[in-house]
Design an enzyme around this catalytic site. Structure first.
Site, PDB file in Angstrom:
ATOM      1  N   SER A  15      54.504  35.758  73.188  1.00  0.00           N
ATOM      2  CA  SER A  15      55.522  34.976  72.477  1.00  0.00           C
ATOM      3  C   SER A  15      54.846  34.154  71.400  1.00  0.00           C
ATOM      4  O   SER A  15      53.772  33.591  71.623  1.00  0.00           O
ATOM      5  CB  SER A  15      56.234  34.011  73.436  1.00  0.00           C
ATOM      6  OG  SER A  15      56.686  34.693  74.571  1.00  0.00           O
ATOM      7  N   GLU A  62      53.010  26.285  84.182  1.00  0.00           N
ATOM      8  CA  GLU A  62      54.145  27.087  83.733  1.00  0.00           C
ATOM      9  C   GLU A  62      55.298  26.969  84.718  1.00  0.00           C
ATOM     10  O   GLU A  62      56.431  26.719  84.357  1.00  0.00           O
ATOM     11  CB  GLU A  62      53.681  28.545  83.627  1.00  0.00           C
ATOM     12  CG  GLU A  62      54.705  29.485  83.050  1.00  0.00           C
ATOM     13  CD  GLU A  62      54.054  30.760  82.521  1.00  0.00           C
ATOM     14  OE1 GLU A  62      52.967  31.139  82.999  1.00  0.00           O
ATOM     15  OE2 GLU A  62      54.641  31.359  81.624  1.00  0.00           O
ATOM     16  N   GLU A 119      61.382  39.466  91.093  1.00  0.00           N
ATOM     17  CA  GLU A 119      60.943  40.182  92.310  1.00  0.00           C
ATOM     18  C   GLU A 119      59.688  39.495  92.865  1.00  0.00           C
ATOM     19  O   GLU A 119      59.549  39.331  94.088  1.00  0.00           O
ATOM     20  CB  GLU A 119      60.640  41.660  91.999  1.00  0.00           C
ATOM     21  CG  GLU A 119      61.864  42.521  91.708  1.00  0.00           C
ATOM     22  CD  GLU A 119      62.439  42.302  90.323  1.00  0.00           C
ATOM     23  OE1 GLU A 119      61.710  41.780  89.445  1.00  0.00           O
ATOM     24  OE2 GLU A 119      63.618  42.630  90.109  1.00  0.00           O
ATOM     25  N   GLN A 150      49.870  32.431  74.279  1.00  0.00           N
ATOM     26  CA  GLN A 150      48.984  32.719  75.406  1.00  0.00           C
ATOM     27  C   GLN A 150      48.875  34.206  75.662  1.00  0.00           C
ATOM     28  O   GLN A 150      49.873  34.922  75.805  1.00  0.00           O
ATOM     29  CB  GLN A 150      49.355  31.936  76.653  1.00  0.00           C
ATOM     30  CG  GLN A 150      50.702  32.131  77.229  1.00  0.00           C
ATOM     31  CD  GLN A 150      50.828  31.413  78.556  1.00  0.00           C
ATOM     32  OE1 GLN A 150      49.933  30.685  79.006  1.00  0.00           O
ATOM     33  NE2 GLN A 150      51.946  31.620  79.227  1.00  0.00           N
ATOM     34  N   GLY A 151      47.641  34.662  75.718  1.00  0.00           N
ATOM     35  CA  GLY A 151      47.345  36.081  75.886  1.00  0.00           C
ATOM     36  C   GLY A 151      46.928  36.377  77.306  1.00  0.00           C
ATOM     37  O   GLY A 151      45.733  36.361  77.624  1.00  0.00           O
ATOM     38  N   SER A 159      49.316  38.764  79.647  1.00  0.00           N
ATOM     39  CA  SER A 159      49.800  40.105  80.013  1.00  0.00           C
ATOM     40  C   SER A 159      49.226  41.179  79.096  1.00  0.00           C
ATOM     41  O   SER A 159      48.983  40.942  77.916  1.00  0.00           O
ATOM     42  CB  SER A 159      51.325  40.167  79.896  1.00  0.00           C
ATOM     43  OG  SER A 159      51.908  39.077  80.544  1.00  0.00           O
TER      44      SER A 159
HETATM   45  C1  LIG Z   1      60.637  36.184  77.447  1.00  0.00           C
HETATM   46  C2  LIG Z   1      59.246  36.593  77.851  1.00  0.00           C
HETATM   47  C3  LIG Z   1      58.169  35.906  77.335  1.00  0.00           C
HETATM   48  C4  LIG Z   1      56.869  36.291  77.674  1.00  0.00           C
HETATM   49  N1  LIG Z   1      55.839  35.640  77.079  1.00  0.00           N
HETATM   50  C5  LIG Z   1      54.581  35.995  77.389  1.00  0.00           C
HETATM   51  C6  LIG Z   1      53.472  35.356  76.743  1.00  0.00           C
HETATM   52  O1  LIG Z   1      53.662  34.504  75.868  1.00  0.00           O
HETATM   53  N2  LIG Z   1      52.221  35.731  77.095  1.00  0.00           N
HETATM   54  C7  LIG Z   1      51.985  36.686  78.045  1.00  0.00           C
HETATM   55  O2  LIG Z   1      50.825  36.950  78.342  1.00  0.00           O
HETATM   56  N3  LIG Z   1      53.018  37.345  78.652  1.00  0.00           N
HETATM   57  C8  LIG Z   1      54.294  37.015  78.333  1.00  0.00           C
HETATM   58  N4  LIG Z   1      55.347  37.688  78.926  1.00  0.00           N
HETATM   59  C9  LIG Z   1      55.068  38.790  79.844  1.00  0.00           C
HETATM   60  C10 LIG Z   1      55.439  38.509  81.294  1.00  0.00           C
HETATM   61  O3  LIG Z   1      54.549  37.583  81.863  1.00  0.00           O
HETATM   62  C11 LIG Z   1      55.425  39.869  82.011  1.00  0.00           C
HETATM   63  O4  LIG Z   1      56.411  40.683  81.427  1.00  0.00           O
HETATM   64  C12 LIG Z   1      55.699  39.726  83.492  1.00  0.00           C
HETATM   65  O5  LIG Z   1      54.646  39.063  84.142  1.00  0.00           O
HETATM   66  C13 LIG Z   1      55.908  41.105  84.160  1.00  0.00           C
HETATM   67  O6  LIG Z   1      54.857  41.963  83.869  1.00  0.00           O
HETATM   68  P1  LIG Z   1      55.144  43.420  83.298  1.00  0.00           P
HETATM   69  O7  LIG Z   1      56.086  43.306  82.131  1.00  0.00           O
HETATM   70  O8  LIG Z   1      53.851  44.096  83.073  1.00  0.00           O
HETATM   71  O9  LIG Z   1      55.938  44.182  84.439  1.00  0.00           O
HETATM   72  P2  LIG Z   1      55.303  44.873  85.719  1.00  0.00           P
HETATM   73  O10 LIG Z   1      54.336  43.959  86.372  1.00  0.00           O
HETATM   74  O11 LIG Z   1      54.833  46.241  85.327  1.00  0.00           O
HETATM   75  O12 LIG Z   1      56.569  44.995  86.647  1.00  0.00           O
HETATM   76  C14 LIG Z   1      57.536  46.053  86.482  1.00  0.00           C
HETATM   77  C15 LIG Z   1      58.578  45.897  87.582  1.00  0.00           C
HETATM   78  O13 LIG Z   1      57.977  46.040  88.865  1.00  0.00           O
HETATM   79  C16 LIG Z   1      58.223  44.893  89.663  1.00  0.00           C
HETATM   80  N5  LIG Z   1      57.045  44.578  90.468  1.00  0.00           N
HETATM   81  C17 LIG Z   1      55.756  44.552  90.057  1.00  0.00           C
HETATM   82  N6  LIG Z   1      54.964  44.179  91.067  1.00  0.00           N
HETATM   83  C18 LIG Z   1      55.748  43.945  92.141  1.00  0.00           C
HETATM   84  C19 LIG Z   1      55.512  43.534  93.489  1.00  0.00           C
HETATM   85  N7  LIG Z   1      54.287  43.267  93.941  1.00  0.00           N
HETATM   86  N8  LIG Z   1      56.589  43.393  94.314  1.00  0.00           N
HETATM   87  C20 LIG Z   1      57.844  43.644  93.869  1.00  0.00           C
HETATM   88  N9  LIG Z   1      58.136  44.067  92.603  1.00  0.00           N
HETATM   89  C21 LIG Z   1      57.100  44.209  91.752  1.00  0.00           C
HETATM   90  C22 LIG Z   1      58.485  43.771  88.678  1.00  0.00           C
HETATM   91  O14 LIG Z   1      59.274  42.740  89.243  1.00  0.00           O
HETATM   92  C23 LIG Z   1      59.238  44.511  87.561  1.00  0.00           C
HETATM   93  O15 LIG Z   1      60.591  44.629  87.884  1.00  0.00           O
HETATM   94  C24 LIG Z   1      56.651  37.353  78.577  1.00  0.00           C
HETATM   95  C25 LIG Z   1      57.747  38.065  79.109  1.00  0.00           C
HETATM   96  C26 LIG Z   1      59.029  37.704  78.737  1.00  0.00           C
HETATM   97  C27 LIG Z   1      60.176  38.512  79.262  1.00  0.00           C
END
Ligand SMILES: Cc1cc2nc3c(=O)[nH]c(=O)nc-3n(C[C@H](O)[C@H](O)[C@H](O)COP(=O)(O)OP(=O)(O)OC[C@H]3O[C@@H](n4cnc5c(N)ncnc54)[C@H](O)[C@@H]3O)c2cc1C
Length: 396
Positions: free
Chosen positions: A165, A248, A379, A130-131, A133
């Site tokens: 993933s 999910e 968070e 799934q695309g 992020s």
């Molecule tokens: C094991 C794993 C599998 C994944 N698989 C997929 C997948 O298959 N497809 C896909 O599309 N994505 C996938 N992801 C991505 C995942 O959905 C994102 O990493 C997640 O939603 C966080 O987004 P980000 O990494 O951009 O962090 P950011 O959104 O940039 O967040 C950075 C930090 O800021 C904090 N933060 C952000 N906004 C807020 C707020 N409003 N209040 C408080 N704190 C905040 C967050 O908690 C985090 O600590 C996967 C991630 C992991 C770890």
């Protein structure tokens, strides 16, 4: 309160347990080591296990029969997961397809999309990723920038998705993309189904701290996607993506594995020698593990509360967020305590000579953070619980 299951459900449990005892290959019994389907060989080994479940009618059991499921009740689905955990069965290979894409298509897909895509999901003939992020948009998902521009009978897609993933094994990906940048951010989005073999789609693996390569960045450069692969209406993809996210979070509910983790921790404590005595004999160790066991039990009852809501036909409550937060946070603390118990042995890498339990605990410690990020960070779950359960004011 009566937590016992009906005779019919207990019969269902016995039937599945007995099938697992007879059919789960011994070399696939995970002893808690992380499954690492990075290589093609390992992936195909897991796909063979998936097919075995499917051929025996034990895959997607909650799906309607017309889509290859067996129309199992919610309780049977709960029991099914309990038994998989109990047997330490490895994960199935088409998790995204089964848990998210299939149910989303059942709700939003055209008859042609349902016929074309759904039947090949439970059988793992076609693997999905799934695309959602993007490099700059994870928590703030509605701001995704990948562009899809309509041209004739197709969209031309440009942009990039990250943390995808399984993309390196996938035949198809879902794609949340922007089809109208002039509309407010939640409104100009569309949800497409993209063949990973489309010219212009490139998958680049991302190596994690554990050494695993399950993640990828996926690039789209002038990739042409047929308009017939648009799910729902153009510019209304946010609603489709929210259906996907709801499935999910619901999935995170039904698992009961935390007590399995606690038992393994207790076994570890019994193995560790502390000045001629087992670490298990130490009252401090017993107290810590008992605390983890209480939390695991509380999470089990929270998941039963979620199940009760679903059985009563109520909309999903905050239990999904509480379970996601509770299980991943408890897991992190269990792994940290394992490091404390292991002392200097915690520094030995996975499968290193002399490592206790083949070094699986240090590997799990490194892997534990990912659960706190995936499917909406912890968070963000705190925000949801603060706003929807405690009624705190919304953050700006
Ligand atoms: C094991 C794993 C599998 C994944 N698989 C997929 C997948 O298959 N497809 C896909 O599309 N994505 C996938 N992801 C991505 C995942 O959905 C994102 O990493 C997640 O939603 C966080 O987004 P980000 O990494 O951009 O962090 P950011 O959104 O940039 O967040 C950075 C930090 O800021 C904090 N933060 C952000 N906004 C807020 C707020 N409003 N209040 C408080 N704190 C905040 C967050 O908690 C985090 O600590 C996967 C991630 C992991 C770890």
């Amino acid at each position: 309160m009566d937590f016992s299951f009906s005779q019919e459900d207990e019969a269902f449990r016995r039937e599945f347990r007995s099938w697992l005892e007879q059919n789960l290959p011994r070399d696939l019994h995970g002893d808690g080591e992380p499954a690492d389907p990075d290589t093609k060989t390992e992936f195909e080994r897991l796909r063979a296990w998936h097919r075995k479940l499917y051929d025996a009618g034990w895959m997607c059991i909650h799906w309607p029969k017309e889509y290859g499921g067996r129309g199992a009740t919610l309780i049977q689905q709960f029991i099914y997961h309990q038994e998989l955990d109990r047997a330490k069965a490895p994960p199935t290979v088409n998790f995204q397809g089964i848990a998210r894409v299939g149910p989303t298509l059942m709700q939003w897909g055209t008859p042609e999309q349902k016929k074309r895509f759904i039947p090949k999901i439970p059988s793992a003939e076609e693997i999905w990723c799934q695309g959602l992020s993007e490099p700059n948009h994870g928590s703030d998902l509605a701001a995704v920038e990948t562009r899809a521009v309509g041209e004739g009978d197709h969209f031309v897609v440009n942009g990039s998705k990250v943390w995808t993933s399984n993309a390196h094994h996938a035949d198809f990906t879902t794609l949340l993309c922007r089809t109208d940048p002039t509309l407010p951010k939640h409104k100009g989005l569309s949800y497409l189904l993209v063949d990973m073999k489309t010219p212009g789609v490139t998958v680049r693996p991302l190596v994690q701290i554990t050494g695993e390569r399950g993640f990828n960045q996926v690039f789209f450069e002038d990739a042409q996607v047929p308009k017939s692969n648009l799910v729902g209406q153009k510019n209304q993809g946010w609603m489709v993506a929210m259906t996907n996210m709801m499935f999910e979070r619901t999935i995170h509910g039904g698992r009961s594995e935390m007590m399995v983790e606690v038992r393994q921790l207790a076994d570890l404590a019994k193995k560790i020698d502390r000045r001629g005595r087992s670490a298990w004999d130490d009252k401090y160790v017993q107290n810590r593990i008992a605390g983890f066991a209480c939390e695991a039990e509380a999470l089990k009852y929270t998941s039963l509360r979620q199940l009760t809501r679903q059985l009563r036909g109520l909309p999903p409550g905050p239990e999904g967020s509480m379970l996601k937060l509770g299980t991943t946070d408890l897991n992190l603390r269990i792994q940290s305590f394992a490091m404390e118990l292991l002392g200097p042995y915690s520094q030995l890498a996975y499968q290193a000579d002399g490592a206790i339990d083949r070094g699986k605990w240090s590997q799990r410690m490194l892997a534990a953070r990912r659960g706190t990020i995936a499917a909406g960070t912890n968070e963000i779950q705190h925000n949801i619980i603060g706003e929807r359960v405690l009624g705190l004011p919304k953050g700006s």
